[in-house]
Design a protein around this motif. Structure first.
Motif, PDB file in Angstrom:
ATOM      1  N   GLU A  81       0.842  -1.194   0.000  1.00 36.09           N
ATOM      2  CA  GLU A  81       0.000   0.000   0.000  1.00 36.09           C
ATOM      3  C   GLU A  81       0.876   1.242   0.000  1.00 36.09           C
ATOM      4  OE1 GLU A  81      -3.181  -0.276   2.843  1.00 36.09           O
ATOM      5  OE2 GLU A  81      -4.003  -1.911   1.650  1.00 36.09           O
ATOM      6  N   ARG A  82       0.238   2.350  -0.310  1.00 34.16           N
ATOM      7  CA  ARG A  82       0.973   3.604  -0.435  1.00 34.16           C
ATOM      8  C   ARG A  82       0.229   4.712   0.264  1.00 34.16           C
ATOM      9  NH1 ARG A  82       5.509   4.472  -4.231  1.00 34.16           N
ATOM     10  NH2 ARG A  82       5.614   2.522  -5.392  1.00 34.16           N
ATOM     11  N   ARG A  83       1.002   5.700   0.681  1.00 27.96           N
ATOM     12  CA  ARG A  83       0.342   6.921   1.114  1.00 27.96           C
ATOM     13  C   ARG A  83      -0.120   7.664  -0.120  1.00 27.96           C
ATOM     14  NH1 ARG A  83       3.808   8.151   6.244  1.00 27.96           N
ATOM     15  NH2 ARG A  83       5.520   7.543   4.902  1.00 27.96           N
ATOM     16  N   VAL A  84      -1.352   8.117  -0.094  1.00 27.12           N
ATOM     17  CA  VAL A  84      -1.883   8.876  -1.225  1.00 27.12           C
ATOM     18  C   VAL A  84      -2.249  10.271  -0.730  1.00 27.12           C
ATOM     19  CG1 VAL A  84      -3.687   9.026  -2.965  1.00 27.12           C
ATOM     20  CG2 VAL A  84      -2.757   6.792  -2.344  1.00 27.12           C
ATOM     21  N   LEU A 124      -3.364  14.048   3.242  1.00 26.27           N
ATOM     22  CA  LEU A 124      -3.543  12.648   2.908  1.00 26.27           C
ATOM     23  C   LEU A 124      -4.989  12.334   2.568  1.00 26.27           C
ATOM     24  CD1 LEU A 124      -1.262  10.958   5.575  1.00 26.27           C
ATOM     25  CD2 LEU A 124      -0.819  11.306   3.134  1.00 26.27           C
ATOM     26  N   LEU A 125      -5.128  11.408   1.667  1.00 21.24           N
ATOM     27  CA  LEU A 125      -6.453  10.912   1.315  1.00 21.24           C
ATOM     28  C   LEU A 125      -6.951  10.046   2.466  1.00 21.24           C
ATOM     29  CD1 LEU A 125      -8.612  10.531  -0.910  1.00 21.24           C
ATOM     30  CD2 LEU A 125      -7.285   8.585  -1.723  1.00 21.24           C
ATOM     31  N   ARG A 154      -9.369   7.451   4.628  1.00 19.70           N
ATOM     32  CA  ARG A 154      -9.999   6.166   4.337  1.00 19.70           C
ATOM     33  C   ARG A 154     -11.422   6.415   3.830  1.00 19.70           C
ATOM     34  NH1 ARG A 154      -6.773   2.501   6.073  1.00 19.70           N
ATOM     35  NH2 ARG A 154      -5.413   2.876   7.861  1.00 19.70           N
ATOM     36  N   ASP A 203       8.061  13.416  -3.267  1.00 15.92           N
ATOM     37  CA  ASP A 203       8.811  13.350  -2.017  1.00 15.92           C
ATOM     38  C   ASP A 203       9.750  12.149  -2.049  1.00 15.92           C
ATOM     39  OD1 ASP A 203       7.301  11.104  -1.517  1.00 15.92           O
ATOM     40  OD2 ASP A 203       6.342  11.859   0.282  1.00 15.92           O
ATOM     41  N   GLU A 236       9.676   9.589  -0.149  1.00 13.58           N
ATOM     42  CA  GLU A 236       9.129   8.333   0.363  1.00 13.58           C
ATOM     43  C   GLU A 236       8.224   7.602  -0.622  1.00 13.58           C
ATOM     44  OE1 GLU A 236       7.609  10.423   3.618  1.00 13.58           O
ATOM     45  OE2 GLU A 236       9.695  11.041   3.860  1.00 13.58           O
ATOM     46  N   SER A 242       5.437   8.607  -1.979  1.00 12.04           N
ATOM     47  CA  SER A 242       3.996   8.827  -1.887  1.00 12.04           C
ATOM     48  C   SER A 242       3.436   9.096  -3.278  1.00 12.04           C
ATOM     49  CB  SER A 242       3.693  10.048  -1.020  1.00 12.04           C
ATOM     50  OG  SER A 242       4.242   9.890   0.255  1.00 12.04           O
ATOM     51  N   THR A 295       4.525  13.126   5.389  1.00 14.51           N
ATOM     52  CA  THR A 295       4.798  12.980   3.952  1.00 14.51           C
ATOM     53  C   THR A 295       4.704  14.325   3.261  1.00 14.51           C
ATOM     54  OG1 THR A 295       2.686  12.776   2.850  1.00 14.51           O
ATOM     55  CG2 THR A 295       3.313  10.997   4.277  1.00 14.51           C
ATOM     56  N   ARG A 316      -3.531  15.022  12.730  1.00 14.54           N
ATOM     57  CA  ARG A 316      -3.936  13.631  12.829  1.00 14.54           C
ATOM     58  C   ARG A 316      -2.678  12.762  12.684  1.00 14.54           C
ATOM     59  NH1 ARG A 316      -6.614  11.379   9.478  1.00 14.54           N
ATOM     60  NH2 ARG A 316      -5.745  12.362   7.648  1.00 14.54           N
ATOM     61  N   ALA A 360      -2.038   6.620  12.568  1.00 18.55           N
ATOM     62  CA  ALA A 360      -2.782   5.810  11.604  1.00 18.55           C
ATOM     63  C   ALA A 360      -2.765   6.362  10.190  1.00 18.55           C
ATOM     64  CB  ALA A 360      -4.233   5.656  12.059  1.00 18.55           C
ATOM     65  N   ASP A 361      -1.628   6.345   9.567  1.00 24.35           N
ATOM     66  CA  ASP A 361      -1.563   6.760   8.172  1.00 24.35           C
ATOM     67  C   ASP A 361      -2.492   5.889   7.339  1.00 24.35           C
ATOM     68  OD1 ASP A 361       0.027   8.907   7.946  1.00 24.35           O
ATOM     69  OD2 ASP A 361       1.875   7.797   7.588  1.00 24.35           O
ATOM     70  N   PRO A 362      -3.467   6.491   6.712  1.00 22.84           N
ATOM     71  CA  PRO A 362      -4.401   5.686   5.925  1.00 22.84           C
ATOM     72  C   PRO A 362      -3.796   5.391   4.552  1.00 22.84           C
ATOM     73  CG  PRO A 362      -5.141   7.970   6.040  1.00 22.84           C
ATOM     74  CD  PRO A 362      -3.774   7.912   6.632  1.00 22.84           C
ATOM     75  N   GLU A 363      -3.160   4.283   4.422  1.00 21.65           N
ATOM     76  CA  GLU A 363      -2.563   3.944   3.134  1.00 21.65           C
ATOM     77  C   GLU A 363      -3.606   3.299   2.230  1.00 21.65           C
ATOM     78  OE1 GLU A 363       1.219   1.993   3.600  1.00 21.65           O
ATOM     79  OE2 GLU A 363       2.001   3.868   4.428  1.00 21.65           O
ATOM     80  N   ARG A 364      -3.264   3.242   0.967  1.00 21.78           N
ATOM     81  CA  ARG A 364      -4.206   2.727  -0.027  1.00 21.78           C
ATOM     82  C   ARG A 364      -3.502   1.797  -0.985  1.00 21.78           C
ATOM     83  NH1 ARG A 364      -9.602   5.060  -1.017  1.00 21.78           N
ATOM     84  NH2 ARG A 364      -9.708   6.816   0.413  1.00 21.78           N
ATOM     85  N   ARG A 365      -4.290   0.916  -1.545  1.00 27.49           N
ATOM     86  CA  ARG A 365      -3.772   0.149  -2.662  1.00 27.49           C
ATOM     87  C   ARG A 365      -3.764   1.045  -3.885  1.00 27.49           C
ATOM     88  NH1 ARG A 365      -5.976  -5.550  -1.080  1.00 27.49           N
ATOM     89  NH2 ARG A 365      -7.836  -4.394  -0.534  1.00 27.49           N
TER      90      ARG A 365
END
Lengths: 224, 224
Positions: A17-20, A56-57, A59, A92, A94, A96, B2, B11, B14-19
DNA sequence: CCAAAAGTGTTGGCTGTACACCCATGT
DNA sequence: ACATGGGTGTACAGCCAACACTTTTGG
């Protein structure tokens, strides 16, 4: 499994998974100058540098929702031109993924967020010096798209108040294209496109002849 | 932290990562028909349905790298027109982010991957029935972009072999636009753009007059 | 000699560009 | 009266669209 992932079958473990992040390039025209909204970073990396607003996007949040939210956070506006621009994966260190949107706002309607940290401010695009996260490239890209759209759409509707004079419209076009335009040709062209109509009101500001005011027939994007 | 994430400060957990998936719309022209490359899904969801090829973005992989990799996987080609198209966040039910690229290939140079599972095949875009993951919309979007680019760029270079006749070029334009074009006007227009040059070779296929062959001066995208 | 595709020019209409002066208002 | 911006028309050039016949080759 997820989306069209035919290779996911062969690598069934460890979903990478990635940070978006969602970034918004908010542009406006003020006194014949094209301006971009920047925020002053209050934390590392790039503490104290200027960058584009973003976050960040969350959930269960769609990309456009996130862009609308960020735009609203910074300007209080929601019903303006907002379009996806480009997605970067190397801004960046990392890795992202950053989905960039761009928005066009009327500066008189925008109310910049009042914060001490991450304070937003308008900055002329022409002398926007070093931004964090290679955001200069992102701004350049937005500018390029905006210039292109000027030729085949009515996007300027989102940069102007509901009623405006033709001179004001022309000044807006000139600020974006960076080119002076011939007054008679400009008026002829715009009027023949039939995207604006006279309101019947007059401007009468300043010590000169009052101007006829116009409005866009549609307050949404039209492609010519 | 990031990217430009001014709200990340508020916040911090809990970094909300995504596929993140990368999808490739691979288009070609074959016998006057515009075709798209589809794969037959071998697993759920949408088992046995057709969809666009794609896969998850790997760790430490850039988006374009992933698109190049997928294109190579399916066609064996690497040096063709490949451009980012759009990023979706609502194609599947799980909120994956899907970055879509589109590519243009010469069907005579493409060697489709020989697999039994996830087998790729060309399908005419016009009667591409229900695809998985709302991929029909994605194909429509690609088509729209391609049609637009035909008017202001030389993208056709990537759909044709190195040498081709003007009739072949015209047929390619017609397949994409869906419109018949006037032969004399087409030739005049293309030649005046000065993007192709005669090679000196003749075609001499079929029982008719041999055709002069041309090549594109640049085998990369040019904006007129 | 027939079928099939290649090749070739002219005209009229429309669109875009260059260009300069008078007008209405407020101070 | 003057300074400021508002408003207006014409002429030329370049571009695009419509349109039909002759040529070359292979079978």
């Amino acid at each position: 499994m997820t989306l069209p992932s035919n290779d996911a079958a062969s690598r069934p473990s460890a979903d990478p998974e990635r940070r978006v992040a969602v970034i918004v390039v908010i542009l406006t025209v003020d006194e014949g100058q094209l301006n971009v909204l920047l925020i002053r970073r209050s934390a590392d990396p790039f503490k104290d540098a200027w960058s584009l607003p973003g976050g960040l996007l969350r959930r269960d949040e769609a990309l456009k929702q996130a862009a609308v939210r960020k735009l609203d956070d910074e300007t209080g506006l929601t019903d303006v031109f907002l379009e996806q621009l480009y997605t970067f994966s190397d801004l960046d260190a990392e890795g992202s993924v950053a989905v960039v949107y761009f928005a066009l706002v009327d500066i008189t309607e925008a109310n910049l967020a009042q914060r001490t940290a991450w304070e937003p401010a308008w900055s002329p695009v022409e002398d926007t010096s070093d931004l964090a996260f290679r955001n200069n490239e992102v701004v350049d890209y937005a500018l390029q798209r905006l210039r292109a759209k000027l030729d085949y759409s009515n996007v300027a509707y989102s940069l102007l108040p509901p009623e405006f004079s033709l001179s004001r419209l022309q000044a807006t076009y000139e600020a974006i294209s960076g080119q002076p335009l011939d007054k008679r040709n400009f008026r002829k062209r715009i009027l023949s496109l039939d995207i604006i109509e006279p309101t019947g009101h007059l401007a009468s500001e300043g010590r000169h002849r009052p101007a006829q005011l116009y409005r866009f027939r549609e307050r949404k994007q039209i492609i010519f």
